[in-house]
Design a protein around this motif. Structure first.
Motif, PDB file in Angstrom:
ATOM      1  N   GLU A  98       0.838  -1.204   0.000  1.00  0.00           N
ATOM      2  CA  GLU A  98       0.000   0.000   0.000  1.00  0.00           C
ATOM      3  C   GLU A  98       0.873   1.254   0.000  1.00  0.00           C
ATOM      4  OE1 GLU A  98      -2.819  -0.410   3.225  1.00  0.00           O
ATOM      5  OE2 GLU A  98      -4.049  -1.824   2.067  1.00  0.00           O
ATOM      6  N   GLY A  99       1.957   1.258   0.758  1.00  0.00           N
ATOM      7  CA  GLY A  99       2.853   2.418   0.802  1.00  0.00           C
ATOM      8  C   GLY A  99       3.531   2.687  -0.523  1.00  0.00           C
ATOM      9  N   ALA A 100       3.987   1.631  -1.188  1.00  0.00           N
ATOM     10  CA  ALA A 100       4.658   1.789  -2.478  1.00  0.00           C
ATOM     11  C   ALA A 100       3.721   2.389  -3.518  1.00  0.00           C
ATOM     12  CB  ALA A 100       5.193   0.440  -2.963  1.00  0.00           C
ATOM     13  N   VAL A 101       2.469   1.936  -3.514  1.00  0.00           N
ATOM     14  CA  VAL A 101       1.488   2.456  -4.475  1.00  0.00           C
ATOM     15  C   VAL A 101       1.115   3.897  -4.121  1.00  0.00           C
ATOM     16  CG1 VAL A 101      -0.856   2.157  -5.374  1.00  0.00           C
ATOM     17  CG2 VAL A 101       0.625   0.163  -5.055  1.00  0.00           C
ATOM     18  N   GLN A 102       0.940   4.179  -2.836  1.00  0.00           N
ATOM     19  CA  GLN A 102       0.599   5.536  -2.411  1.00  0.00           C
ATOM     20  C   GLN A 102       1.709   6.532  -2.756  1.00  0.00           C
ATOM     21  OE1 GLN A 102      -0.412   4.993   1.702  1.00  0.00           O
ATOM     22  NE2 GLN A 102      -2.447   4.200   1.227  1.00  0.00           N
ATOM     23  N   ASN A 103       2.966   6.089  -2.725  1.00  0.00           N
ATOM     24  CA  ASN A 103       4.082   6.964  -3.091  1.00  0.00           C
ATOM     25  C   ASN A 103       4.001   7.413  -4.548  1.00  0.00           C
ATOM     26  OD1 ASN A 103       5.216   6.972  -0.545  1.00  0.00           O
ATOM     27  ND2 ASN A 103       6.661   5.314  -1.006  1.00  0.00           N
ATOM     28  N   LEU A 104       3.265   6.683  -5.347  1.00  0.00           N
ATOM     29  CA  LEU A 104       3.070   7.056  -6.755  1.00  0.00           C
ATOM     30  C   LEU A 104       1.862   7.961  -6.953  1.00  0.00           C
ATOM     31  CD1 LEU A 104       3.697   3.591  -8.442  1.00  0.00           C
ATOM     32  CD2 LEU A 104       5.293   5.512  -8.280  1.00  0.00           C
ATOM     33  N   GLY A 105       1.124   8.211  -5.881  1.00  0.00           N
ATOM     34  CA  GLY A 105      -0.053   9.064  -5.979  1.00  0.00           C
ATOM     35  C   GLY A 105      -1.332   8.295  -6.254  1.00  0.00           C
ATOM     36  N   ALA A 106      -1.294   6.991  -6.031  1.00  0.00           N
ATOM     37  CA  ALA A 106      -2.487   6.161  -6.225  1.00  0.00           C
ATOM     38  C   ALA A 106      -2.933   5.623  -4.867  1.00  0.00           C
ATOM     39  CB  ALA A 106      -2.169   5.016  -7.187  1.00  0.00           C
ATOM     40  N   ALA A 107      -4.104   5.016  -4.842  1.00  0.00           N
ATOM     41  CA  ALA A 107      -4.634   4.429  -3.604  1.00  0.00           C
ATOM     42  C   ALA A 107      -4.713   2.923  -3.787  1.00  0.00           C
ATOM     43  CB  ALA A 107      -6.010   4.995  -3.299  1.00  0.00           C
ATOM     44  N   ALA A 108      -4.269   2.183  -2.759  1.00  0.00           N
ATOM     45  CA  ALA A 108      -4.285   0.723  -2.830  1.00  0.00           C
ATOM     46  C   ALA A 108      -4.944   0.147  -1.596  1.00  0.00           C
ATOM     47  CB  ALA A 108      -2.865   0.190  -2.958  1.00  0.00           C
ATOM     48  N   LYS A 109      -5.660  -0.945  -1.804  1.00  0.00           N
ATOM     49  CA  LYS A 109      -6.273  -1.688  -0.701  1.00  0.00           C
ATOM     50  C   LYS A 109      -5.933  -3.156  -0.911  1.00  0.00           C
ATOM     51  CE  LYS A 109      -8.966  -2.500   2.800  1.00  0.00           C
ATOM     52  NZ  LYS A 109      -8.293  -2.587   4.072  1.00  0.00           N
ATOM     53  N   VAL A 110      -5.149  -3.710   0.020  1.00  0.00           N
ATOM     54  CA  VAL A 110      -4.730  -5.104  -0.081  1.00  0.00           C
ATOM     55  C   VAL A 110      -5.796  -6.009   0.538  1.00  0.00           C
ATOM     56  CG1 VAL A 110      -3.027  -6.800   0.695  1.00  0.00           C
ATOM     57  CG2 VAL A 110      -2.278  -4.541  -0.079  1.00  0.00           C
ATOM     58  N   ASP A 111      -6.116  -7.087  -0.171  1.00  0.00           N
ATOM     59  CA  ASP A 111      -6.969  -8.153   0.350  1.00  0.00           C
ATOM     60  C   ASP A 111      -6.043  -9.351   0.570  1.00  0.00           C
ATOM     61  OD1 ASP A 111      -8.697 -10.249   0.837  1.00  0.00           O
ATOM     62  OD2 ASP A 111     -10.108  -9.692  -0.740  1.00  0.00           O
ATOM     63  N   LEU A 112      -5.474  -9.436   1.762  1.00  0.00           N
ATOM     64  CA  LEU A 112      -4.460 -10.435   2.065  1.00  0.00           C
ATOM     65  C   LEU A 112      -4.951 -11.881   1.860  1.00  0.00           C
ATOM     66  CD1 LEU A 112      -1.507 -10.492   2.926  1.00  0.00           C
ATOM     67  CD2 LEU A 112      -2.268 -10.533   5.300  1.00  0.00           C
ATOM     68  N   PRO A 113      -6.132 -12.255   2.372  1.00  0.00           N
ATOM     69  CA  PRO A 113      -6.578 -13.647   2.184  1.00  0.00           C
ATOM     70  C   PRO A 113      -6.712 -14.062   0.719  1.00  0.00           C
ATOM     71  CG  PRO A 113      -7.904 -12.575   3.860  1.00  0.00           C
ATOM     72  CD  PRO A 113      -7.067 -11.500   3.215  1.00  0.00           C
ATOM     73  N   ASN A 114      -7.089 -13.127  -0.137  1.00  0.00           N
ATOM     74  CA  ASN A 114      -7.272 -13.433  -1.557  1.00  0.00           C
ATOM     75  C   ASN A 114      -6.030 -13.161  -2.394  1.00  0.00           C
ATOM     76  OD1 ASN A 114      -9.927 -14.375  -1.387  1.00  0.00           O
ATOM     77  ND2 ASN A 114     -10.700 -12.282  -1.346  1.00  0.00           N
ATOM     78  N   GLY A 115      -5.010 -12.551  -1.804  1.00  0.00           N
ATOM     79  CA  GLY A 115      -3.785 -12.253  -2.542  1.00  0.00           C
ATOM     80  C   GLY A 115      -3.998 -11.247  -3.655  1.00  0.00           C
ATOM     81  N   SER A 116      -4.812 -10.243  -3.377  1.00  0.00           N
ATOM     82  CA  SER A 116      -5.084  -9.238  -4.407  1.00  0.00           C
ATOM     83  C   SER A 116      -4.927  -7.828  -3.863  1.00  0.00           C
ATOM     84  CB  SER A 116      -6.494  -9.422  -4.975  1.00  0.00           C
ATOM     85  OG  SER A 116      -7.462  -9.184  -3.985  1.00  0.00           O
ATOM     86  N   VAL A 117      -4.733  -6.908  -4.796  1.00  0.00           N
ATOM     87  CA  VAL A 117      -4.602  -5.490  -4.461  1.00  0.00           C
ATOM     88  C   VAL A 117      -5.511  -4.717  -5.406  1.00  0.00           C
ATOM     89  CG1 VAL A 117      -3.042  -3.526  -4.230  1.00  0.00           C
ATOM     90  CG2 VAL A 117      -2.179  -5.845  -3.819  1.00  0.00           C
ATOM     91  N   THR A 118      -6.431  -3.947  -4.840  1.00  0.00           N
ATOM     92  CA  THR A 118      -7.304  -3.097  -5.640  1.00  0.00           C
ATOM     93  C   THR A 118      -6.716  -1.695  -5.624  1.00  0.00           C
ATOM     94  OG1 THR A 118      -9.215  -4.446  -5.086  1.00  0.00           O
ATOM     95  CG2 THR A 118      -9.651  -2.217  -5.927  1.00  0.00           C
ATOM     96  N   ILE A 119      -6.558  -1.126  -6.813  1.00  0.00           N
ATOM     97  CA  ILE A 119      -5.864   0.154  -6.966  1.00  0.00           C
ATOM     98  C   ILE A 119      -6.748   1.142  -7.704  1.00  0.00           C
ATOM     99  CG2 ILE A 119      -3.818   1.269  -7.925  1.00  0.00           C
ATOM    100  CD1 ILE A 119      -2.550  -1.622  -7.783  1.00  0.00           C
ATOM    101  N   ASP A 120      -6.858   2.337  -7.137  1.00  0.00           N
ATOM    102  CA  ASP A 120      -7.494   3.476  -7.795  1.00  0.00           C
ATOM    103  C   ASP A 120      -6.383   4.432  -8.188  1.00  0.00           C
ATOM    104  OD1 ASP A 120     -10.215   2.674  -7.394  1.00  0.00           O
ATOM    105  OD2 ASP A 120     -10.021   3.269  -5.295  1.00  0.00           O
TER     106      ASP A 120
END
Length: 66
Positions: free
Chosen positions: A21-43
């Motif tokens: 989430e921090g790495a994506v936010q540093n680019l100016g985007a928003a990330a939400k990790v779904d750890l159990p599913n192994g996915s990242v939703t990015i806006d």
């Protein structure tokens, strides 16, 4: 704004969530990790950051975008 969900392998704990989430936010985007599913939703604004840059930022943290 664009929204995408990426499958990311190698995330196992809260530190992983913070790293991704921090790495994506540093680019100016928003990330939400779904750890159990192994996915990242990015806006993100495709006029400001590319999907490839987002994938690279995640992979730079040691995870695999599949």
């Amino acid at each position: 704004m664009s929204n995408i969900t990426l499958n990311v392998q190698g995330m196992t704990c809260g530190h992983c969530v913070n790293s991704v989430e921090g790495a994506v936010q540093n680019l100016g985007a928003a990330a939400k990790v779904d750890l159990p599913n192994g996915s990242v939703t990015i806006d993100y604004d495709e006029t400001k950051v590319s999907l490839e840059a987002i994938k690279e930022a995640i992979e730079d943290q040691g995870y695999d975008v599949v």
